[in-house]
Scaffold this motif. Structure first.
Motif, PDB file in Angstrom:
ATOM      1  N   PRO A  77       0.815  -1.221   0.000  1.00 56.53           N
ATOM      2  CA  PRO A  77       0.000   0.000   0.000  1.00 56.53           C
ATOM      3  C   PRO A  77       0.844   1.264   0.000  1.00 56.53           C
ATOM      4  N   ALA A  78       0.318   2.288  -0.655  1.00 58.47           N
ATOM      5  CA  ALA A  78       0.990   3.591  -0.673  1.00 58.47           C
ATOM      6  C   ALA A  78       0.766   4.292   0.657  1.00 58.47           C
ATOM      7  N   LEU A  79       1.629   5.237   0.961  1.00 63.29           N
ATOM      8  CA  LEU A  79       1.489   6.002   2.193  1.00 63.29           C
ATOM      9  C   LEU A  79       0.219   6.842   2.138  1.00 63.29           C
ATOM     10  N   PRO A  80      -0.360   7.139   3.297  1.00 63.74           N
ATOM     11  CA  PRO A  80      -1.629   7.883   3.318  1.00 63.74           C
ATOM     12  C   PRO A  80      -1.498   9.266   2.682  1.00 63.74           C
ATOM     13  N   THR A  81      -2.578   9.694   2.052  1.00 61.62           N
ATOM     14  CA  THR A  81      -2.677  11.050   1.513  1.00 61.62           C
ATOM     15  C   THR A  81      -3.491  11.890   2.490  1.00 61.62           C
ATOM     16  N   VAL A  82      -2.940  13.004   2.914  1.00 62.07           N
ATOM     17  CA  VAL A  82      -3.559  13.834   3.955  1.00 62.07           C
ATOM     18  C   VAL A  82      -3.834  15.220   3.384  1.00 62.07           C
ATOM     19  N   CYS A  83      -4.973  15.777   3.740  1.00 55.96           N
ATOM     20  CA  CYS A  83      -5.323  17.119   3.279  1.00 55.96           C
ATOM     21  C   CYS A  83      -4.359  18.137   3.899  1.00 55.96           C
ATOM     22  N   ASP A  84      -4.161  19.252   3.231  1.00 53.68           N
ATOM     23  CA  ASP A  84      -3.172  20.251   3.647  1.00 53.68           C
ATOM     24  C   ASP A  84      -3.420  20.761   5.062  1.00 53.68           C
TER      25      ASP A  84
END
Length: 316
Positions: free
Chosen positions: A289-296
């Motif tokens: 799995p890719a690392l989490p994407t977090v909102c700015d």
């Protein structure tokens, strides 16, 4: 005599006196030598002794197989699809009849082989789904953990929380520190302020605004919340029976929750990543799995939570 035999110019012949024989797309019937007619008057021969002629509109070919010729039962869980496809019976093309009949029979045989292959593929897909579900659902029920993440309830397993070895999160739930949920979690709830209690009440779906306000108006602390029963809830102004029992049920859950005092958004991102990482370790995902994407707006907070649970360069 010749009960059934094959004539190259015509086809199958029944009876020594040509009681019934096939010629191209026609069937000729003149019984009485080797076979007797049945009760159907439709097949009664002509009075002049000539054959009755019938046109073949549809033909169905049956094969009689003795018990010794049956294929042994196959355990679909132990044989891969390619090996099983190789075991599908391959029949030789039929060429003993007219071209039209041969083509019809051969097309039928080919469709049956295709159908059997499709069934094998479906069986393989079904077995894959069963293995996936078993891998997800397996495990001891005691391994299930309910977390109170700053008022948001999340459920997972200890093995998921320990997916990254030597992390602070994994150590928090290892065998040396963990017995059963509920032993010390209530102490954290007991430390809640009236504002924390209000936030908890707001997070419960279906709770009216006036009931949420009643907790704050009565300055209910975490320790007092855990002590509230049906009578206590009614005494602070919760009148509707459905709401009373809903709150009682949620309070019972609080007594068994482990408190995580971090942002639900940030911890939820970490938990989702750990779940995917756990599936990958079991071979249920083809790619890591890719690392989490977090909102700015949450990046700084997320980095702090990550550093807290996964300090050092080995984080993730």
């Amino acid at each position: 005599g010749k009960a059934v035999y094959y004539s190259l110019p015509h086809g199958p012949i029944f009876g020594e006196g040509l009681d019934l024989f096939v010629n191209g797309s026609e069937v000729y019937l003149k019984s009485g030598v080797s076979y007797e007619l049945g009760p159907s008057g439709q097949l009664t021969p002509n009075n002049d002794g000539l054959c009755n002629t019938f046109i073949i509109k549809e033909i169905e070919v049956l094969q009689v197989i003795g018990s010794s010729c049956r294929r042994p039962a196959v355990d679909t869980n132990d044989v891969d699809i390619n090996a099983r496809e190789e075991g599908i019976a391959q029949t030789s093309p039929v060429n003993r009849f007219t071209q039209a009949i041969n083509d019809a029979i051969n097309a039928k045989q080919e469709s049956l082989v295709r159908a059997e292959k499709e069934i094998l593929l479906l069986e393989g897909s079904f077995n894959d789904e069963c293995n996936f579900i078993n891998a997800i659902a397996s495990g001891d029920a005691k391994e299930m953990i309910a977390l109170n993440v700053s008022g948001t309830i999340m459920t997972t397993t200890r093995s998921t929380l320990q997916a990254i070895e030597d992390s602070v999160l994994a150590q928090q739930f290892d065998d040396s520190k963990w017995t059963d949920q509920g032993g010390c979690s209530s102490r954290s709830v007991k430390e809640w302020s009236p504002g924390d209690v209000r936030a908890w009440a707001e997070s419960i779906g279906g709770i009216p605004e006036n009931v949420v306000n009643s907790f704050e108006e009565n300055e209910i602390s975490g320790r007092e919340l855990l002590a509230l029963g049906i009578g206590g809830l009614k005494s602070i102004g919760v009148k509707r029976a459905g709401t009373v029992y809903l709150l009682v049920d949620e309070i019972k859950k609080l007594k068994k929750l482990t408190l995580i005092e971090h942002s639900p958004y940030c911890f939820g991102k970490i938990l989702d990543y750990l779940r995917l990482k756990q599936l990958y370790s079991k071979g249920l995902l083809s790619e890591e799995p890719a690392l989490p994407t977090v909102c700015d707006s949450q990046k700084n907070r997320f980095e702090k939570v990550v550093k807290y649970y996964f300090p050092g360069d080995s984080a993730y």
